[in-house]
Design an enzyme around this catalytic site. Sequence first.
Site, PDB file in Angstrom:
ATOM      1  N   HIS A 138       0.797  -1.237   0.000  1.00 43.30           N
ATOM      2  CA  HIS A 138       0.000   0.000   0.000  1.00 43.30           C
ATOM      3  C   HIS A 138       0.833   1.293   0.000  1.00 43.30           C
ATOM      4  CE1 HIS A 138       0.728   1.043   4.247  1.00 43.30           C
ATOM      5  NE2 HIS A 138       0.888  -0.263   4.358  1.00 43.30           N
ATOM      6  N   HIS A 147      12.822  -0.424 -12.700  1.00 49.05           N
ATOM      7  CA  HIS A 147      12.599  -1.862 -12.890  1.00 49.05           C
ATOM      8  C   HIS A 147      12.486  -2.513 -11.515  1.00 49.05           C
ATOM      9  CE1 HIS A 147      13.907  -5.831 -15.076  1.00 49.05           C
ATOM     10  NE2 HIS A 147      12.820  -5.977 -14.354  1.00 49.05           N
TER      11      HIS A 147
HETATM   12  C1  LIG Z   1      24.491  -6.226  -7.415  1.00 44.62           C
HETATM   13  C2  LIG Z   1      24.838  -6.809  -8.779  1.00 44.62           C
HETATM   14  C3  LIG Z   1      24.486  -5.807  -9.856  1.00 44.62           C
HETATM   15  C4  LIG Z   1      26.304  -7.218  -8.885  1.00 44.62           C
HETATM   16  O1  LIG Z   1      27.136  -6.123  -8.779  1.00 44.62           O
HETATM   17  P1  LIG Z   1      28.689  -6.204  -9.139  1.00 44.62           P
HETATM   18  O2  LIG Z   1      29.282  -4.989  -8.577  1.00 44.62           O
HETATM   19  O3  LIG Z   1      28.842  -6.508 -10.577  1.00 44.62           O
HETATM   20  O4  LIG Z   1      29.125  -7.428  -8.259  1.00 44.62           O
HETATM   21  P2  LIG Z   1      29.992  -8.710  -8.656  1.00 44.62           P
HETATM   22  O5  LIG Z   1      29.137  -9.683  -9.393  1.00 44.62           O
HETATM   23  O6  LIG Z   1      31.303  -8.277  -9.283  1.00 44.62           O
HETATM   24  O7  LIG Z   1      30.302  -9.291  -7.222  1.00 44.62           O
HETATM   25  C5  LIG Z   1      31.131  -8.606  -6.290  1.00 44.62           C
HETATM   26  C6  LIG Z   1      31.005  -9.290  -4.948  1.00 44.62           C
HETATM   27  O8  LIG Z   1      29.704  -8.966  -4.384  1.00 44.62           O
HETATM   28  C7  LIG Z   1      28.961 -10.163  -4.159  1.00 44.62           C
HETATM   29  N1  LIG Z   1      27.584  -9.894  -4.563  1.00 44.62           N
HETATM   30  C8  LIG Z   1      27.154  -9.492  -5.791  1.00 44.62           C
HETATM   31  N2  LIG Z   1      25.833  -9.340  -5.793  1.00 44.62           N
HETATM   32  C9  LIG Z   1      25.399  -9.661  -4.554  1.00 44.62           C
HETATM   33  C10 LIG Z   1      24.113  -9.700  -3.961  1.00 44.62           C
HETATM   34  N3  LIG Z   1      23.016  -9.382  -4.665  1.00 44.62           N
HETATM   35  N4  LIG Z   1      24.023 -10.058  -2.650  1.00 44.62           N
HETATM   36  C11 LIG Z   1      25.141 -10.391  -1.952  1.00 44.62           C
HETATM   37  N5  LIG Z   1      26.382 -10.371  -2.479  1.00 44.62           N
HETATM   38  C12 LIG Z   1      26.509 -10.009  -3.754  1.00 44.62           C
HETATM   39  C13 LIG Z   1      29.610 -11.213  -5.040  1.00 44.62           C
HETATM   40  O9  LIG Z   1      29.379 -12.497  -4.523  1.00 44.62           O
HETATM   41  C14 LIG Z   1      31.040 -10.804  -5.009  1.00 44.62           C
HETATM   42  O10 LIG Z   1      31.593 -11.237  -3.789  1.00 44.62           O
HETATM   43  P3  LIG Z   1      33.164 -11.628  -3.701  1.00 44.62           P
HETATM   44  O11 LIG Z   1      33.920 -10.374  -4.045  1.00 44.62           O
HETATM   45  O12 LIG Z   1      33.324 -12.044  -2.253  1.00 44.62           O
HETATM   46  O13 LIG Z   1      33.365 -12.722  -4.677  1.00 44.62           O
HETATM   47  C15 LIG Z   1      24.084  -8.143  -9.025  1.00 44.62           C
HETATM   48  O14 LIG Z   1      24.502  -9.108  -8.108  1.00 44.62           O
HETATM   49  C16 LIG Z   1      22.587  -8.026  -8.939  1.00 44.62           C
HETATM   50  O15 LIG Z   1      21.993  -8.259  -7.889  1.00 44.62           O
HETATM   51  N6  LIG Z   1      21.945  -7.683 -10.093  1.00 44.62           N
HETATM   52  C17 LIG Z   1      20.516  -7.568 -10.225  1.00 44.62           C
HETATM   53  C18 LIG Z   1      19.998  -8.692 -11.117  1.00 44.62           C
HETATM   54  C19 LIG Z   1      18.537  -8.568 -11.399  1.00 44.62           C
HETATM   55  O16 LIG Z   1      17.790  -7.940 -10.671  1.00 44.62           O
HETATM   56  N7  LIG Z   1      18.067  -9.146 -12.480  1.00 44.62           N
HETATM   57  C20 LIG Z   1      16.671  -9.015 -12.874  1.00 44.62           C
HETATM   58  C21 LIG Z   1      16.474  -9.465 -14.279  1.00 44.62           C
HETATM   59  S1  LIG Z   1      14.765  -9.407 -14.713  1.00 44.62           S
END
Ligand SMILES: CC(C)(COP(=O)(O)OP(=O)(O)OC[C@H]1O[C@@H](n2cnc3c(N)ncnc32)[C@H](O)[C@@H]1OP(=O)(O)O)[C@@H](O)C(=O)NCCC(=O)NCCS
Length: 211
Positions: A138, A147
Amino acid sequence: LNKTIILIGGGGHAAVLVELLKALDLRPAGFVDNNAEAIHLQGLPCLGSDEDVLNLDPTKCELVNGVGGSGNTGPRMAVYQRFRKRDFRFVKLVHPSAIVASDALLAEGVQVMAGAILQTGVIVAENTIINTGAIVDHHCRIGAHVHIAPGVVLSGAVTVGDGAHIGTGASIIQGRSIGAGSLVGSGSVVLTDVAPETKVFGVPAIPVARR
Ligand SMILES: CC(C)(COP(=O)(O)OP(=O)(O)OC[C@H]1O[C@@H](n2cnc3c(N)ncnc32)[C@H](O)[C@@H]1OP(=O)(O)O)[C@@H](O)C(=O)NCCC(=O)NCCS
């Protein structure tokens, strides 16, 4: 909806929109895609590129923004703004299985995907996606070009600024504010306000970088 419907984009989000349209007994005339990786969209013809649509009469067709995104809301916003500037209009779409409160306000081009729930008092600005199975409780106010990814839970009275991305399965407790252009990582639990243009993730979510 008796004008020709054209889908902009031919990737994964576009494919899901074809199904949404089918559930509403609508079939687009075709899709356009500027990239070579367009996937097969249930036999829909490819009508060319974005430029080919820009050459059409905007009063004779309506557009569906098929550009999704997994963190960067920029490309979807760019498509919307480019065509709106040239007087094209975007259809507002709500999947028949979504539950949308009678007083919820959805702006042009909003897409509410299958199984999403939007409760009373919710306001959603233009071009925003409320993706599969997301819960927007709500009095949440969601900005433009946002998104809300699949399975997200926004508790009551959450505010989300323009162009933010809330990642798959993230939860945000009541009354918090997510700044414009921010990115909330998938699976995060957000307990505090998030500043604009900030990336947060984790349980509880903490800032990891400016975007
Ligand atoms: C946050 C996000 C953008 C990643 O960001 P990034 O800066 O590229 O992060 P990386 O993949 O390089 O990971 C960096 C570190 O953060 C951690 N990490 C990344 N995303 C995380 C999350 N959501 N929660 C917890 N830890 C996360 C990784 O495990 C990695 O840890 P490490 O350094 O110990 O190995 C991605 O994880 C995410 O959540 N994207 C959204 C996806 C989505 O919503 N898709 C919808 C499609 S319809």
